[in-house]
Write an enzyme that holds these catalytic residues in place. Structure first.
Site, mmCIF file in Angstrom:
data_model
loop_
_atom_site.group_PDB
_atom_site.id
_atom_site.type_symbol
_atom_site.label_atom_id
_atom_site.label_comp_id
_atom_site.label_asym_id
_atom_site.label_seq_id
_atom_site.Cartn_x
_atom_site.Cartn_y
_atom_site.Cartn_z
ATOM 1 N N SER A 102 -5.830 -0.940 -6.476
ATOM 2 C CA SER A 102 -5.406 -0.073 -7.869
ATOM 3 C C SER A 102 -4.005 -0.108 -7.720
ATOM 4 O O SER A 102 -3.526 0.182 -8.763
ATOM 5 C CB SER A 102 -5.707 1.118 -7.253
ATOM 6 O OG SER A 102 -5.106 2.081 -6.151
ATOM 7 N N SER B 167 -1.781 -9.200 7.137
ATOM 8 C CA SER B 167 -0.044 -8.325 8.372
ATOM 9 C C SER B 167 1.099 -8.486 8.012
ATOM 10 O O SER B 167 1.240 -8.524 6.466
ATOM 11 C CB SER B 167 -0.452 -9.818 9.069
ATOM 12 O OG SER B 167 0.112 -9.176 9.804
ATOM 13 N N TYR C 195 1.906 2.002 12.419
ATOM 14 C CA TYR C 195 1.828 0.335 10.767
ATOM 15 C C TYR C 195 1.675 -0.399 12.398
ATOM 16 O O TYR C 195 1.437 -1.659 12.348
ATOM 17 C CB TYR C 195 3.032 0.976 10.204
ATOM 18 C CG TYR C 195 2.654 -0.145 9.558
ATOM 19 C CD1 TYR C 195 1.853 -0.117 8.853
ATOM 20 C CD2 TYR C 195 3.804 -1.505 9.165
ATOM 21 C CE1 TYR C 195 1.431 -1.423 7.665
ATOM 22 C CE2 TYR C 195 3.583 -2.557 7.951
ATOM 23 C CZ TYR C 195 2.658 -2.308 7.420
ATOM 24 O OH TYR C 195 2.497 -3.289 6.283
ATOM 25 N N LYS D 103 -1.152 -3.650 12.924
ATOM 26 C CA LYS D 103 -0.757 -5.232 12.628
ATOM 27 C C LYS D 103 -0.857 -5.719 13.565
ATOM 28 O O LYS D 103 -1.836 -6.563 13.587
ATOM 29 C CB LYS D 103 0.299 -5.249 11.705
ATOM 30 C CG LYS D 103 0.683 -4.470 10.285
ATOM 31 C CD LYS D 103 -0.563 -5.045 9.064
ATOM 32 C CE LYS D 103 -0.225 -4.362 7.864
ATOM 33 N NZ LYS D 103 -1.632 -4.331 7.206
#
Ligand SMILES: NC(=O)c1ccc[n+]([C@@H]2O[C@H](COP(=O)([O-])OP(=O)(O)OC[C@H]3O[C@@H](n4cnc5c(N)ncnc54)[C@H](OP(=O)(O)O)[C@@H]3O)[C@@H](O)[C@H]2O)c1
Length: 303
Positions: free
Chosen positions: A20, A142, A156, A160
């Site tokens: 999107s 990543s 976050y 990762k």
């Protein structure tokens, strides 16, 4: 290795999550410009209307946090669209920031469901197809956050870090079966990822005054960075495509790396983190090796 001309090569089919906006959207345009086919996916398929009338694009609604059963079904539908999937890009993701004490378990779980378990579940759904053809490439997006933990950036970063750990292991399982896995370790790129509408913060009714200054500094850094990131996402997508197509820098590389590091700030951070670790290890070497049994048995190297 020779780079194939357009007329020599057969069209490849890409499956991409999170089309999107940002990297996902750029991937779709770049793959079409290169002459290949793409299954563009999004949670809300109306966001893909720009691509609806392109011959080499199929659209598929896909939420990466759906159950394994649903993802398996989506992958079956995707394979039926063009008869195969050659490249999967696990792109969908978002940034949750916050202090551990203020974050709730559901918030952190949601970050991991989107950034870690979703990509792994989709990969699990695609692997039987790629294994049976002994061919396929899977890209995972990543971040420098997987290489450097910063205050307030824990959720976050953790997601990762976890993704990189799993992918590093998985690569060793599937590479002998003909499936290539790669991690794109990305610096700060100018997409909408840091916009107020997209990024999420763990701050709510539970805010703790002790953390106010650190949280405010972090949030204002994100606000200032939003829209001014040094990295051009169009260039990053081209470099990832160089890797997949073995063109450009990769045209004459015999082996492809697990990780590609993109963006000058990412190159600097990864180098500094590795150097810091080497410096620490050098100082601690005697200390660290002092814990073995005196008569150390011979065991196979951990690898
Ligand atoms: N931009 C950077 O600086 C940077 C740096 C390092 C890594 N990355 C990684 O690059 C990837 C793409 O990020 P971007 O910069 O392009 O950000 P973006 O513009 O915010 O795009 C993120 C995409 O992920 C989708 N998404 C989020 N949750 C989803 C879910 N549950 N199921 C399906 N799609 C979902 C979003 O769709 P909706 O529109 O439905 O929300 C959107 O299409 C992410 O994995 C990110 O961690 C980006």
């Amino acid at each position: 290795m020779m780079v194939e001309s357009m007329s020599q090569r057969s069209q490849r089919v890409w499956l991409i999550t999170g089309c999107s906006s940002g990297f996902g959207k750029i991937f779709v345009s770049a793959i079409l410009a290169w002459g290949d086919r793409v299954i563009a996916t999004a949670r809300d398929i109306s966001t893909l209307s720009n691509f609806a009338h392109c011959d080499d694009v199929e659209l598929l609604e896909l939420d990466i946090t759906d159950s394994q059963h649903v993802l398996n079904d989506k992958v079956s539908k995707a394979i039926a669209m063009f008869g195969q999937i050659d490249v999967l890009v696990n792109n969908a993701g978002y940034v949750l920031s916050g202090v551990l004490e203020e974050l709730s378990q559901p918030q952190i779980l949601d970050q991991f469901n989107t950034n870690v378990f979703g990509p792994l579940n989709l990969t699990r759904a695609v692997l039987p197809h790629m294994r049976s053809r002994q061919s396929g490439t899977i890209i995972f997006m990543s971040s420098i956050a997987a290489w450097k933990g910063v205050a307030i950036g824990g959720p976050y970063s953790a997601s990762k870090f976890a993704l990189e750990g799993f992918v590093e292991s998985l690569q060793k399982e599937v590479a002998p079966l003909g499936v290539n896995l790669h991690l794109a370790v990305l610096a700060q790129f100018r997409t909408d990822i840091l916009s107020a509408q997209r990024r999420q913060s763990g701050r709510g009714v539970n805010s703790i005054r002790d953390y106010d200054a650190a949280v405010d500094a972090f949030q204002s850094r994100l606000e200032q960075t939003n829209g001014k990131q040094p990295g051009d996402p169009i260039q990053a997508v081209e470099r990832i495509m160089d890797l997949v197509y073995r063109r450009g820098y990769f045209a004459d590389q015999r082996e492809l790396p697990l990780r590609i590091v993109l963006g000058s700030d990412a190159v600097e951070i990864v180098r500094d983190e590795c150097q810091q670790m080497l410096d620490d290890l050098k100082k601690q070497e005697q200390f660290g090796t002092s814990t073995d049994y005196p008569s150390r048995g011979e065991v196979e190297k951990y690898e």
